[in-house]
Design a protein around this motif. Structure first.
Motif, PDB file in Angstrom:
ATOM      1  N   THR A 242     -32.717  38.838  41.225  1.00 17.30           N
ATOM      2  CA  THR A 242     -34.156  39.063  41.401  1.00 17.30           C
ATOM      3  C   THR A 242     -34.559  38.782  42.844  1.00 17.30           C
ATOM      4  O   THR A 242     -35.333  39.531  43.449  1.00 17.30           O
ATOM      5  CB  THR A 242     -34.961  38.173  40.430  1.00 17.30           C
ATOM      6  OG1 THR A 242     -34.636  38.573  39.096  1.00 17.30           O
ATOM      7  CG2 THR A 242     -36.456  38.312  40.639  1.00 17.30           C
TER       8      THR A 242
ATOM      9  N   ASP B 299     -36.119  45.459  37.607  1.00 16.56           N
ATOM     10  CA  ASP B 299     -35.508  44.161  37.303  1.00 16.56           C
ATOM     11  C   ASP B 299     -35.389  43.985  35.791  1.00 16.56           C
ATOM     12  O   ASP B 299     -36.364  43.637  35.130  1.00 16.56           O
ATOM     13  CB  ASP B 299     -36.361  43.040  37.914  1.00 16.56           C
ATOM     14  CG  ASP B 299     -35.611  41.712  37.926  1.00 16.56           C
ATOM     15  OD1 ASP B 299     -34.454  41.670  37.468  1.00 16.56           O
ATOM     16  OD2 ASP B 299     -36.201  40.725  38.399  1.00 16.56           O
ATOM     17  N   GLU B 300     -34.229  44.257  35.270  1.00 15.73           N
ATOM     18  CA  GLU B 300     -33.970  44.157  33.827  1.00 15.73           C
ATOM     19  C   GLU B 300     -35.118  44.739  32.995  1.00 15.73           C
ATOM     20  O   GLU B 300     -35.684  44.058  32.146  1.00 15.73           O
ATOM     21  CB  GLU B 300     -33.770  42.688  33.435  1.00 15.73           C
ATOM     22  CG  GLU B 300     -32.651  42.015  34.201  1.00 15.73           C
ATOM     23  CD  GLU B 300     -32.255  40.705  33.558  1.00 15.73           C
ATOM     24  OE1 GLU B 300     -32.016  40.718  32.341  1.00 15.73           O
ATOM     25  OE2 GLU B 300     -32.210  39.688  34.268  1.00 15.73           O
TER      26      GLU B 300
HETATM   27 MG   LIG Z   1     -33.608  37.754  37.566  1.00 13.29          MG
END
Ligand SMILES: [Mg+2]
Ligand SMILES: Nc1ncnc2c1ncn2[C@@H]1O[C@H](COP(=O)(O)OP(=O)(O)OP(=O)(O)O)[C@@H](O)[C@H]1O
Length: 254
Positions: free
Chosen positions: A42, A154-155
């Motif tokens: 991240t 991000d995911e």
């Molecule tokens: Mg992360």
């Protein structure tokens, strides 16, 4: 070359998070970034977006340092970051309004992106009236609406059930090929990475270093049941497993 990450290192106080990370992403390439929890994925995505400055090294986006103001980057967060007090339409319009795009053009774009992500009849709903998958679609529409060249994710699908997740992966590929975006997507799922990516960038446990940069040379659409799919999956798993073992990480997550 759309994006180059050059020898990026970062500490938070005494905590070394990223160590000399280097990789490049070509225009319209789909790259998945993976690695153990806490290895700095991240953080790296935020550095690429120009939200955090690295201690050393640099990121170049089309040859210059990234800046949020350039509007070149769309960010899709792990937990959908829709404004709960705005309808889906107004959420999508938000970035365009800030850019002072004329109202008529905003309306057109909002309709077009609602349609693209399959939410045409839900524009007037509020986020809490949508399912998780629909909220992720809305988040994607919002990120795409102002026309960024690079999409950072991000995911984005990690909170979804397996079926919705697989469906959205296919949708994402459809949108990616239609919109011709450059994508960097963080995922913990090797399966997801092999299904989606042109290349998978693997980071070590913290401090995150480049462990591998693996091209996925498989034509699309990919079938998870194909022997080649499994072969690549196993190859990637083998790379990641030692990184997890030593921090007691959760192997099941992969
Ligand atoms: Mg992360
Ligand atoms: N703002 C911050 N201040 C201090 N430390 C931070 C900050 N943000 C992240 N960290 C630390 O940096 C490390 C990397 O965090 P990061 O969120 O980049 O990891 P990640 O790879 O995305 O992990 P995950 O897979 O769990 O999402 C972690 O140890 C975290 O505690």
């Amino acid at each position: 070359m759309a994006l180059s990450v050059e020898n990026v290192s970062l500490k938070y106080g005494e905590l070394r998070v990223l160590d000399n990370v280097t990789f490049e992403v070509n225009e319209q390439e789909f790259v998945c970034l993976t690695g153990p929890s806490g290895c700095g994925k991240t953080t790296l995505l935020k550095i690429i977006a120009g939200l955090i400055t690295p201690d050393s090294g640099r990121v170049l986006l089309y040859g210059r340092p990234p800046s949020v103001e350039h509007g070149e980057i769309g960010f899709v967060f792990q937990e959908d970051a829709l404004f709960p007090w705005l309808t889906v339409k107004k959420n999508i319009a938000f970035g365009l309004e800030i850019q002072k795009v004329p109202r008529e053009e905003i309306n057109k774009k909002v309709e077009a992106y609602l349609e693209l992500v399959g939410l045409k009849s839900f524009g007037n709903y509020y986020p809490q009236q949508l399912s998780g998958g629909m909220r992720q679609r809305a988040g994607l529409a919002r990120a795409l609406a102002y026309g960024p060249k690079v999409l950072l994710m991000d995911e984005p699908f990690s909170s979804l059930d397996a079926q919705t997740r697989n469906e959205l992966q296919k949708e994402l590929l459809r949108i990616w090929s239609k919109e011709q975006k450059t994508v960097v997507m963080v995922t913990h799922s090797i399966d997801e990475a092999v299904f989606l990516a042109d290349r998978v960038v693997v980071l070590t446990r913290r401090p995150g270093r480049l462990k591998a940069d693996v091209p996925i040379e498989m034509p699309r659409p990919r079938e998870r049941t194909e022997p080649q799919f499994n072969k690549i999956r196993q190859q990637l798993l083998k790379m990641i497993e030692p990184e997890l073992r030593e921090v007691g990480g959760n192997k099941e997550a992969y």
